[in-house]
Motif scaffolding. Sequence first.
Motif, short mmCIF file in Angstrom:
data_model
loop_
_atom_site.label_atom_id
_atom_site.label_comp_id
_atom_site.label_asym_id
_atom_site.label_seq_id
_atom_site.Cartn_x
_atom_site.Cartn_y
_atom_site.Cartn_z
N ALA A 44 34.42 37.16 32.55
CA ALA A 44 35.59 36.35 33.13
C ALA A 44 36.17 35.30 31.98
CB ALA A 44 35.25 35.43 34.36
N PHE A 47 37.61 37.63 29.14
CA PHE A 47 38.99 38.10 29.53
C PHE A 47 40.08 36.95 29.74
CE2 PHE A 47 37.29 39.43 33.75
CZ PHE A 47 38.16 38.66 34.59
N TYR A 69 39.18 45.38 27.55
CA TYR A 69 39.95 44.52 28.65
C TYR A 69 39.57 45.22 30.04
CZ TYR A 69 42.66 41.29 31.33
OH TYR A 69 43.21 40.51 32.22
N THR A 74 37.06 45.31 35.33
CA THR A 74 36.40 46.10 36.36
C THR A 74 34.95 45.83 36.44
OG1 THR A 74 37.81 47.91 35.47
CG2 THR A 74 36.04 48.54 36.87
N HIS A 76 33.77 42.81 36.00
CA HIS A 76 33.54 41.63 36.52
C HIS A 76 33.77 41.64 37.97
CE1 HIS A 76 34.99 37.61 37.51
NE2 HIS A 76 36.06 38.01 38.09
N LEU A 81 30.93 41.27 43.36
CA LEU A 81 31.13 41.44 44.52
C LEU A 81 29.66 42.14 44.98
CD1 LEU A 81 34.71 43.07 45.15
CD2 LEU A 81 33.63 40.94 46.05
N ALA A 85 27.60 38.50 44.91
CA ALA A 85 27.89 37.97 46.47
C ALA A 85 26.74 38.76 47.34
CB ALA A 85 29.31 38.19 46.65
N GLY A 141 39.34 49.99 37.30
CA GLY A 141 39.36 49.21 38.34
C GLY A 141 38.12 49.14 39.30
N TRP A 142 38.02 48.04 39.99
CA TRP A 142 36.73 47.99 40.79
C TRP A 142 36.93 48.97 41.98
CZ3 TRP A 142 35.61 46.00 45.94
CH2 TRP A 142 36.74 45.37 46.47
N TYR A 388 49.38 38.48 40.20
CA TYR A 388 48.24 37.53 40.20
C TYR A 388 48.37 36.27 41.65
CZ TYR A 388 46.21 37.92 35.88
OH TYR A 388 45.46 38.66 34.83
N MET A 398 37.03 34.91 47.98
CA MET A 398 35.63 35.24 47.59
C MET A 398 35.09 34.35 46.69
SD MET A 398 35.62 37.73 49.24
CE MET A 398 34.17 37.92 49.44
N PHE A 403 30.16 31.46 45.85
CA PHE A 403 29.50 30.36 45.25
C PHE A 403 29.28 29.07 45.79
CE2 PHE A 403 30.71 33.01 41.46
CZ PHE A 403 29.24 33.04 40.99
N ARG A 455 48.65 41.95 37.92
CA ARG A 455 47.24 41.99 37.47
C ARG A 455 46.92 42.92 36.49
NH1 ARG A 455 44.41 43.67 43.08
NH2 ARG A 455 42.45 43.56 41.85
N THR A 480 38.47 27.59 33.14
CA THR A 480 37.25 28.39 33.22
C THR A 480 36.21 27.87 32.58
OG1 THR A 480 38.86 30.02 33.81
CG2 THR A 480 36.65 30.88 33.04
N LEU A 484 32.63 27.10 33.75
CA LEU A 484 31.24 27.74 33.43
C LEU A 484 30.24 26.57 32.95
CD1 LEU A 484 32.80 30.66 31.87
CD2 LEU A 484 31.40 30.58 34.03
C1 HEM Z 1 34.07 32.31 36.91
C2 HEM Z 1 34.89 32.61 37.93
C3 HEM Z 1 36.14 33.43 38.07
C4 HEM Z 1 37.21 33.65 37.28
C5 HEM Z 1 37.56 32.75 36.02
C6 HEM Z 1 37.79 35.06 37.80
C7 HEM Z 1 39.11 35.33 37.08
C8 HEM Z 1 39.50 36.57 37.32
C9 HEM Z 1 40.69 37.10 36.56
C10 HEM Z 1 41.75 36.25 36.03
C11 HEM Z 1 40.88 38.34 37.34
C12 HEM Z 1 41.99 39.19 37.24
C13 HEM Z 1 42.15 39.98 35.90
C14 HEM Z 1 43.23 41.08 35.92
O1 HEM Z 1 43.79 41.29 36.79
O2 HEM Z 1 43.51 41.24 34.68
C15 HEM Z 1 39.82 38.59 38.26
C16 HEM Z 1 39.70 39.96 38.80
C17 HEM Z 1 38.76 40.03 39.93
N1 HEM Z 1 37.56 39.17 40.06
FE1 HEM Z 1 37.38 37.26 39.35
N2 HEM Z 1 37.00 35.38 38.68
C18 HEM Z 1 35.87 34.72 38.74
C19 HEM Z 1 35.01 34.87 39.83
C20 HEM Z 1 35.18 35.88 40.74
C21 HEM Z 1 34.22 36.04 41.86
C22 HEM Z 1 33.27 35.05 42.63
C23 HEM Z 1 34.49 37.19 42.39
C24 HEM Z 1 33.77 37.73 43.99
C25 HEM Z 1 32.69 37.30 44.52
C26 HEM Z 1 35.71 37.93 41.89
C27 HEM Z 1 35.93 39.11 42.02
C28 HEM Z 1 36.95 39.69 41.43
C29 HEM Z 1 37.57 40.96 41.57
C30 HEM Z 1 37.22 41.92 42.61
C31 HEM Z 1 38.70 40.96 40.75
C32 HEM Z 1 39.49 42.43 40.57
C33 HEM Z 1 39.10 43.40 39.37
C34 HEM Z 1 39.87 44.72 39.38
O3 HEM Z 1 41.15 44.08 39.18
O4 HEM Z 1 39.46 45.68 39.43
N3 HEM Z 1 35.68 36.87 40.58
N4 HEM Z 1 38.84 37.53 38.03
#
Ligand code: HEM
Lengths: 560, 93, 195
Positions: A44, A47, A69, A74, A76, A81, A85, A141-142, A388, A398, A403, A455, A480, A484
């Motif tokens: 995270a 990116f 990226y 993906t 992440h 999850l 989690a 993508g996830w 977004y 989530m 957390f 997104r 962010t 962290l």
């Molecule tokens: C450290 C804190 C976190 C930050 C800064 C963060 C940031 C982001 C950002 C900015 C995106 C979108 C990126 C994009 O679409 O280009 C993203 C996608 C995602 N995040 Fe996080 N996130 C964090 C924690 C989490 C947690 C705790 C979860 C779930 C338990 C999570 C699950 C996801 C999922 C499922 C996606 C979608 C991935 C995809 O588009 O395939 N994230 N995150």
Amino acid sequence: MYHMQTGHAVGFWRKYVFSTDHKVIGLQYMITGLFMAILGGFLAYAFRMQLAYPNEAVPLFGQVGPDVYNAMVTMHGTIMLFWVAQPILVSGFGNYLVPLQLGAEDMCFPRLNMLSYWTFLVSTVLLVASFFVPGGAMGGGWTGYPPLNARMDYTGVDWGGTLWILALALEFAAALMSGINVLSTTLNMRTKGMTLFRMPLFVWMQNAANLIFMFSVGPLIAGALMLLADRTLQTGFFIPAQGGDPLLWQHLFWFFGHPEVYVLLLPALGILTEVIPTFARKPIFGYRMIVYSVVAAGVLSFIVWAHHQFVSGINPQLAVAFSLTTIMISVPFAVIIFSFLATLWRASIEYKVAMLFALGMLAEFLIGGVTGIHLASTSTDIYLHDTYFVVAHFHYTMFPVTFFGMFAGIYYWFPKMFGRKMNEGLGWIHFLVTFVAFNVIFIPLFAFGLAGHQRRIYDPSLWENLVPYQHLHVIATAATIVLLLGQIPFVFNFFWSMKKGRKAERNPWKSNTLEWDTPSPPGHGNFEAAPVVYRWPYEYSAPDREEDYRPQWLAPEAKP
Amino acid sequence: MNRGTYIKIYFVLLAMVGVSVLLGLAGHTRIAVAGIFATALFKASLVLGYYMHLKAEKNWVKWMLGSGVACLVILFVGLVPDIVYVYGRIAGN
Amino acid sequence: MSTAATATLDRYESPSVATGRMGMWWVLASEIVIFGGAVVCYLLYRWHHPEWAESAVHTNELIGVINTVVLLTSSLTIVLAHDAAHHGDAARAKRLMGFTILLGLAFLCFKAYEYSHEVAAGFTPVKNLFWSFYYFLTGLHALHIVAGLIAIATVMRGVGRRENMQRVEYVGIYWHFVDVVWIFLFPLLYLAPKF
Ligand code: HEM
Ligand SMILES: [Cu+2]
């Protein structure tokens, strides 16, 4: 039936590594999950830096290209999850606490339990290995949508995607094994007096989560095998040119994917049902109401899935139906939230760190839930989909669940797990930084989504309409980094307290559930003598007793 | 349940295999298809009820397995408009 | 920690279903949705593609029937083994489990023969979607047969030493489930598609 092996010493390997003890397995799950959280968080960071400062080299990482990226986003999502989690909230806390709270010596099937963890570890290794194969990690993508992910050459990711599917399949198998244990143990290993409606709500939530998981994941496992065949054998299950239908995958995915968010949410709510009454010193409000709401939500969770597909070309009439069911499912959750609020009403709250995280989760999740209503309505979703706004929405659900829920659980049960208390001062710092930074990251992203930021785009500076808002990305990225760094006090506190924390007695928070009737930490076999349960687990502020609580195991006082 | 029952059930099952094969040969009608699946359901219920002893099992087990099937029915029904009839999508897809 | 105090029989609330059998029911619940999910996909596609009937006529109905009978017979032998184990007749239980294993192997041999002829005739998994499904569904089922055989063989070794006789029932339940799956696959792939 399982017999404890006491009397003869067990070697280090059998005790801590190849252990069949549910407590060790629970901790193994949690610690593996925490390590993966570092990886997910680091991705995270990398990116988010790319989003704030497009195409500049990221410190500690390097240049982020478009493919990298995609892979990072993906992975992440996948890691957070399914490798953070799920293992921590469901398998981790579930394994550690369900037998203890039921008064059992261990799970029903200890060896199956060990197999579950080791399967999970293999899946973890496969997933991490997928970063290093030619073509890099999965970047589609996830959600793994085909046709993009049904052919290797569409994404240029060769082995990464295949390993991703295999790792997920193993992770699901591991979660199923651990779930079978939780369900069987709850049915067959409740100590004397522990009737179903005397079980702590945490146990109810764990069981509901595992049931929901079990019934929703099956079709996706079948679908994953089909996708695997498409990738490796060139079959056409999801390829239109060969008669397949990509929409089928979306349905299979979300038939699982939506229930999955409740699989993660319920155990976290379960943690709150223990933490909140303890520190509010009040009985939980509406115990049965909560149980029935969970059942209702569980049933409804199987008929909401297509709200993720409003713009995928599904039947519009069906979309209306799914819109309605989705709005309906917020009712049982509202009931649960109101039960918490009623529990807190006029309570003299002890602001321990566990309680702070519990209250934090409630507050943040509320924002996630309310913005979900906007997305449930087809008309607004058509505009908001894939922006977004969605990213902010699901992180508001989530992140608190994963957390805040997890930290509430860790601060609360740490004394039981390691026999020492965590430092409250460091905990306050940890909470405040996490709470503030989290909001500063994601509130701007709601606005950015409304401004039309899609997104999963690698370089926002390519879109002229987004350039005026670039400062929002900078704010979110700065937050962010703060978030962290804010975890450092936690990590320090965790390890330092294990060795140097203040010694904890058996029942440091004066709680009622059975795990507090064991030594801290409990030995193999858990209880010194089989406990007997006399009442429900939420008797706090009992007016007729000197101590303000009455644990489940305490025999009724003889009436004078 | 004793050996005699098991063996009797076995012969009923074999007879049902015969029936479904005959139905398959009989004609290409909807009734025949319905008959074939009805015999399959009947066979499965015999195996479940007598060989797996579901008849004598606690009720919640039946409910639990039944809810698994119910989930599949929900999935099937929910997908018919999209996958079978592809309403609202470009025809021929 | 006193083992004696905690390991007594009435340590817990009375169990609802024997623990091992209950575990097996949960396994089957998970399996039902996996196989069922695959079958749902097949049914939806099959309904959407009436032209699959032309491919479906090429499945070998005779072997399908033979294999159905083989599996039903193996279901009978394993339930009789359960009956024998229940009455404490380990030798008989062992013999009947041996028959079950032989029948399972026969099923796999017929299946292999069938696959090889189909592939030789050009009906490979990538020939068209019908054949993809055919191999996917029967292949998944065959893997379960293999797993079942391994499980039965393991339990059989215990039965020889008169250990864990109750497990005969549990593997039996699993084996019957694999049979039930085939009961549905048979009309889906061999009989009904011809209409
Ligand atoms: C450290 C804190 C976190 C930050 C800064 C963060 C940031 C982001 C950002 C900015 C995106 C979108 C990126 C994009 O679409 O280009 C993203 C996608 C995602 N995040 Fe996080 N996130 C964090 C924690 C989490 C947690 C705790 C979860 C779930 C338990 C999570 C699950 C996801 C999922 C499922 C996606 C979608 C991935 C995809 O588009 O395939 N994230 N995150
Ligand atoms: Cu959803």
